[in-house]
Design an enzyme around this catalytic site. Structure first.
Site, PDB file in Angstrom:
ATOM      1  N   HIS A   1      -3.110   7.198   2.771  1.00 23.71           N
ATOM      2  CA  HIS A   1      -3.566   5.918   2.240  1.00 23.71           C
ATOM      3  C   HIS A   1      -4.933   5.617   2.839  1.00 23.71           C
ATOM      4  O   HIS A   1      -5.133   5.711   4.052  1.00 23.71           O
ATOM      5  CB  HIS A   1      -2.562   4.823   2.598  1.00 23.71           C
ATOM      6  CG  HIS A   1      -3.084   3.435   2.422  1.00 23.71           C
ATOM      7  ND1 HIS A   1      -3.759   3.030   1.295  1.00 23.71           N
ATOM      8  CD2 HIS A   1      -3.031   2.348   3.254  1.00 23.71           C
ATOM      9  CE1 HIS A   1      -4.103   1.756   1.421  1.00 23.71           C
ATOM     10  NE2 HIS A   1      -3.678   1.324   2.591  1.00 23.71           N
TER      11      HIS A   1
ATOM     12  N   ASN B   1     -10.346   0.072   0.564  1.00 19.41           N
ATOM     13  CA  ASN B   1      -8.880   0.130   0.520  1.00 19.41           C
ATOM     14  C   ASN B   1      -8.421  -0.414  -0.828  1.00 19.41           C
ATOM     15  O   ASN B   1      -8.556  -1.603  -1.106  1.00 19.41           O
ATOM     16  CB  ASN B   1      -8.316  -0.713   1.671  1.00 19.41           C
ATOM     17  CG  ASN B   1      -6.798  -0.726   1.717  1.00 19.41           C
ATOM     18  OD1 ASN B   1      -6.132  -0.397   0.752  1.00 19.41           O
ATOM     19  ND2 ASN B   1      -6.252  -1.135   2.854  1.00 19.41           N
TER      20      ASN B   1
ATOM     21  N   CYS C   1       0.806  -1.224   0.000  1.00 24.78           N
ATOM     22  CA  CYS C   1       0.000   0.000   0.000  1.00 24.78           C
ATOM     23  C   CYS C   1       0.841   1.277   0.000  1.00 24.78           C
ATOM     24  O   CYS C   1       0.321   2.359  -0.282  1.00 24.78           O
ATOM     25  CB  CYS C   1      -0.945   0.004   1.197  1.00 24.78           C
ATOM     26  SG  CYS C   1      -2.083  -1.391   1.234  1.00 24.78           S
TER      27      CYS C   1
END
Length: 328
Positions: free
Chosen positions: A251, A281, A112
């Site tokens: 993020h 996500n 990520c």
């Protein structure tokens, strides 16, 4: 020495939506439970036959159009992903062909945090004078590694892609990037099988070892500790403070993480970009998707200071301090 500036941003999301109501039919959960713990209402899922390179190429094509450049102008393509189309060739090479590019291309896997890592690589190449125009894409099809019988993970993840184009400039755009990694936490978020350590066999696939596994509590603790630290380090290196930051672009992992990080940094909620409610996500794609939402909604102004911050499997973490220089 030339500086690197962002001259374009774009994103692409699949049309199919997986809502909390849909997940209620798959696992023991509820819309209220998911929203209260993650802030997510729905996530996008790639269409059958669409791979990571397809999403990447669509976002990249929009970025090229917005930048007003030609495919031949791109000197280097970096694709940040942890869900490549296949072991080889790289997803970057596949996306390169789909966009009609002819430049060198490679993948980067920092999970990520991959987009932040790729920004650092692109900036270094430009500052070294080895390239003038570099495209960075963050793209993932996380639905391909999610176990939809595991409610601790299936509620979180979606698919998408985001792209930026960086170009050599006399006006500094990328002010600083700080990266970090802690491999001792590798077992907190991982896919057990499918690599050289444990090749994908029939037995391992049947046991669900090609799906993602996560220790959510420990990942939360890591994120809320590491992100404020690396953000402050990157700001200090830029000669700036949190008071100078116009937008915190984190993020998009979990709303609780975002809220806790913002609180620890002392950032007011109106200056924190949150897109997780309708995307989930999306791993390496989440930061450029959030940045593109700021651009499309007309919130970015020349001179705005952006703090792009992320964390992910590895464990990895990073922060990039950006001055927005695009005029429109």
């Amino acid at each position: 020495m030339p500086s690197a500036s962002l001259i374009s941003v774009a994103s692409w999301l699949p049309e199919q939506r997986l809502t909390n109501a849909d997940l209620e039919k798959l696992v023991d959960t509820s819309d209220e439970w998911i929203r209260s713990r993650t802030g997510i209402a729905e996530r996008r899922i790639a269409a059958p036959g669409d791979a990571t390179s397809d999403l990447a190429a669509r976002a990249g094509a929009i970025a090229i159009e917005r930048a007003g450049v030609q495919p031949a102008d791109i000197d280097l393509l970096i694709v940040a992903t942890s869900t490549p189309d296949m072991v080889l060739p790289s997803t970057a090479c596949l996306a390169q062909a789909k966009m009609g590019l002819t430049c060198p291309a490679f993948d980067l896997n920092a999970a990520c945090t991959g987009f932040i890592y790729a920004i650092e690589m692109a900036t270094a190449v430009i500052e070294a004078g080895r390239a003038r125009t570099v495209m960075v894409i963050g793209a993932d099809v996380l639905s391909s590694i999610v176990d939809y019988s595991d409610r601790s993970t299936c509620i979180l993840f979606g698919d998408g892609a985001g792209a930026v184009i960086l170009q050599a400039s006399d006006e500094p755009g990328v002010l600083s990037v700080h990266l970090g990694a802690d491999g001792s936490g590798a077992d907190l978020l991982y896919v057990p099988a499918g690599g050289s350590a444990a090749p994908a066999t029939c037995e391992r696939i049947s046991a669900g070892e090609t799906y993602m596994r996560m220790n959510g509590n420990e990942v939360f603790k890591f994120a809320v500790r590491a992100i404020p630290q690396v953000t402050n380090e990157a700001l200090a290196d830029s000669g700036l403070t949190l008071a100078d930051v116009d937008w915190l672009v984190p993020h998009q992992a979990n709303q609780r993480i975002t809220d806790t990080v913002a609180q620890r940094l002392g950032m007011p909620s109106e200056r924190v970009v949150c897109r997780i409610e309708d995307t989930g996500n999306t791993s390496s794609a989440s930061i450029p998707i959030a940045l593109d939402s700021l651009y499309r909604e007309g919130h970015l102004r020349p001179g705005h200071i952006l703090a792009l911050v992320g964390f992910g499997a590895g464990l990895t973490y990073g922060a990039a301090i950006i001055r927005w220089t695009r005029e429109d």
